[in-house]
Write a protein that holds these residues in place. Structure first.
Motif, PDB file in Angstrom:
ATOM      1  N   PHE A   1       0.828  -1.200   0.000  1.00  0.00           N
ATOM      2  CA  PHE A   1       0.000   0.000   0.000  1.00  0.00           C
ATOM      3  C   PHE A   1       0.868   1.259   0.000  1.00  0.00           C
ATOM      4  O   PHE A   1       0.639   2.187  -0.782  1.00  0.00           O
ATOM      5  N   CYS A   2       1.856   1.304   0.873  1.00  0.00           N
ATOM      6  CA  CYS A   2       2.743   2.479   0.932  1.00  0.00           C
ATOM      7  C   CYS A   2       3.515   2.637  -0.369  1.00  0.00           C
ATOM      8  O   CYS A   2       3.665   3.757  -0.873  1.00  0.00           O
ATOM      9  N   TRP A   3       4.010   1.538  -0.906  1.00  0.00           N
ATOM     10  CA  TRP A   3       4.730   1.601  -2.188  1.00  0.00           C
ATOM     11  C   TRP A   3       3.811   2.131  -3.278  1.00  0.00           C
ATOM     12  O   TRP A   3       4.204   2.964  -4.086  1.00  0.00           O
ATOM     13  N   ARG A   4       2.573   1.647  -3.301  1.00  0.00           N
ATOM     14  CA  ARG A   4       1.615   2.084  -4.317  1.00  0.00           C
ATOM     15  C   ARG A   4       1.283   3.570  -4.150  1.00  0.00           C
ATOM     16  O   ARG A   4       1.122   4.290  -5.132  1.00  0.00           O
ATOM     17  N   CYS A   5       1.177   4.037  -2.918  1.00  0.00           N
ATOM     18  CA  CYS A   5       0.823   5.438  -2.675  1.00  0.00           C
ATOM     19  C   CYS A   5       1.899   6.412  -3.156  1.00  0.00           C
ATOM     20  O   CYS A   5       1.588   7.552  -3.476  1.00  0.00           O
ATOM     21  N   VAL A   6       3.141   5.975  -3.203  1.00  0.00           N
ATOM     22  CA  VAL A   6       4.191   6.881  -3.658  1.00  0.00           C
ATOM     23  C   VAL A   6       4.509   6.714  -5.140  1.00  0.00           C
ATOM     24  O   VAL A   6       5.218   7.543  -5.718  1.00  0.00           O
TER      25      VAL A   6
ATOM     26  N   LEU B   1       0.720  10.265   0.245  1.00  0.00           N
ATOM     27  CA  LEU B   1       1.775  10.228   1.258  1.00  0.00           C
ATOM     28  C   LEU B   1       2.832  11.300   1.044  1.00  0.00           C
ATOM     29  O   LEU B   1       3.654  11.537   1.928  1.00  0.00           O
ATOM     30  N   HIS B   2       2.810  11.951  -0.113  1.00  0.00           N
ATOM     31  CA  HIS B   2       3.762  13.033  -0.366  1.00  0.00           C
ATOM     32  C   HIS B   2       3.499  14.237   0.544  1.00  0.00           C
ATOM     33  O   HIS B   2       4.363  15.113   0.665  1.00  0.00           O
ATOM     34  N   LEU B   3       2.338  14.269   1.193  1.00  0.00           N
ATOM     35  CA  LEU B   3       2.053  15.343   2.141  1.00  0.00           C
ATOM     36  C   LEU B   3       3.050  15.347   3.299  1.00  0.00           C
ATOM     37  O   LEU B   3       3.310  16.384   3.897  1.00  0.00           O
ATOM     38  N   PHE B   4       3.609  14.186   3.605  1.00  0.00           N
ATOM     39  CA  PHE B   4       4.542  14.105   4.724  1.00  0.00           C
ATOM     40  C   PHE B   4       5.891  14.740   4.422  1.00  0.00           C
ATOM     41  O   PHE B   4       6.739  14.835   5.302  1.00  0.00           O
ATOM     42  N   LYS B   5       6.110  15.213   3.197  1.00  0.00           N
ATOM     43  CA  LYS B   5       7.320  15.972   2.890  1.00  0.00           C
ATOM     44  C   LYS B   5       7.267  17.358   3.532  1.00  0.00           C
ATOM     45  O   LYS B   5       8.308  17.967   3.778  1.00  0.00           O
TER      46      LYS B   5
END
Length: 181
Positions: A91-96, A105-109
């Motif tokens: 899931f995390c791999w797919r989100c990025v 998940l790019h919001l966490f930058k």
């Protein structure tokens, strides 16, 4: 307090049943008073959704059943852990990697977002952990009936309600960072 009273005089299931008429009233009030907002169609990442649901679902089942089956002594909890790790890693791999992920998940930058999300995680773990364990401690270790445990927990809820109302009004006048201290 109301939940403890209902549990004492009926059964714990009625704590959930009592929400049904409230939800029906809320539905009719919402449809009558809140106007439709304009929407736009955005593509749904179906595989991302499936991975997230299966991963979090397996974690939830693992946490619910783990203690009753002696955690990793049962093969089912081991499999649930493997499914959880595998699905959420994918899931995390797919989100990025996907252009339109279900959770960006790019919001966490953004440092402010990351710090506030981390602080909220710690806050929620501390507050809800204590809110969950305090009534259980009162009932199991101190032999309080559910109604008495609810009455003892009521001032905490009332204090939170008053604090949210006050801070909500003050945040428009002062820098919100001041309230973190």
């Amino acid at each position: 307090a109301l939940g403890g009273y209902i549990t004492d005089h009926l059964t714990w299931r009625w704590v959930f049943y009592i929400n049904l008429p409230i939800c029906v009233v809320a539905y009719f009030l919402t449809t009558a008073l809140i106007r439709e907002t304009p929407t736009f169609k955005k593509p749904l990442d179906g595989w991302g959704l499936i991975l997230m649901v299966v991963g979090i679902g397996s974690l939830q089942i693992f946490l619910d059943r783990g203690n009753s089956v002696d955690w990793y002594e049962a093969a089912s909890t081991t499999w649930l852990t493997l499914i959880f790790c595998f699905c959420l890693t994918l899931f995390c791999w797919r989100c990025v990697t996907v252009p339109e992920p279900i959770i960006n998940l790019h919001l966490f930058k953004d440092r402010n977002f990351s710090v506030s999300a981390g602080l909220m995680l710690v806050f929620v773990m501390m507050i809800f952990g204590q809110i969950t364990l305090a009534p259980l401690t009162l009932q199991t270790l101190f032999n309080y009936p559910p109604a008495a445990a609810g009455i003892l927990m009521a001032p905490r809820g009332l204090g939170s309600m008053v604090a949210m109302a006050v801070v909500g009004r003050l945040m428009h006048r002062y820098d919100p960072r001041l309230f973190l201290y």
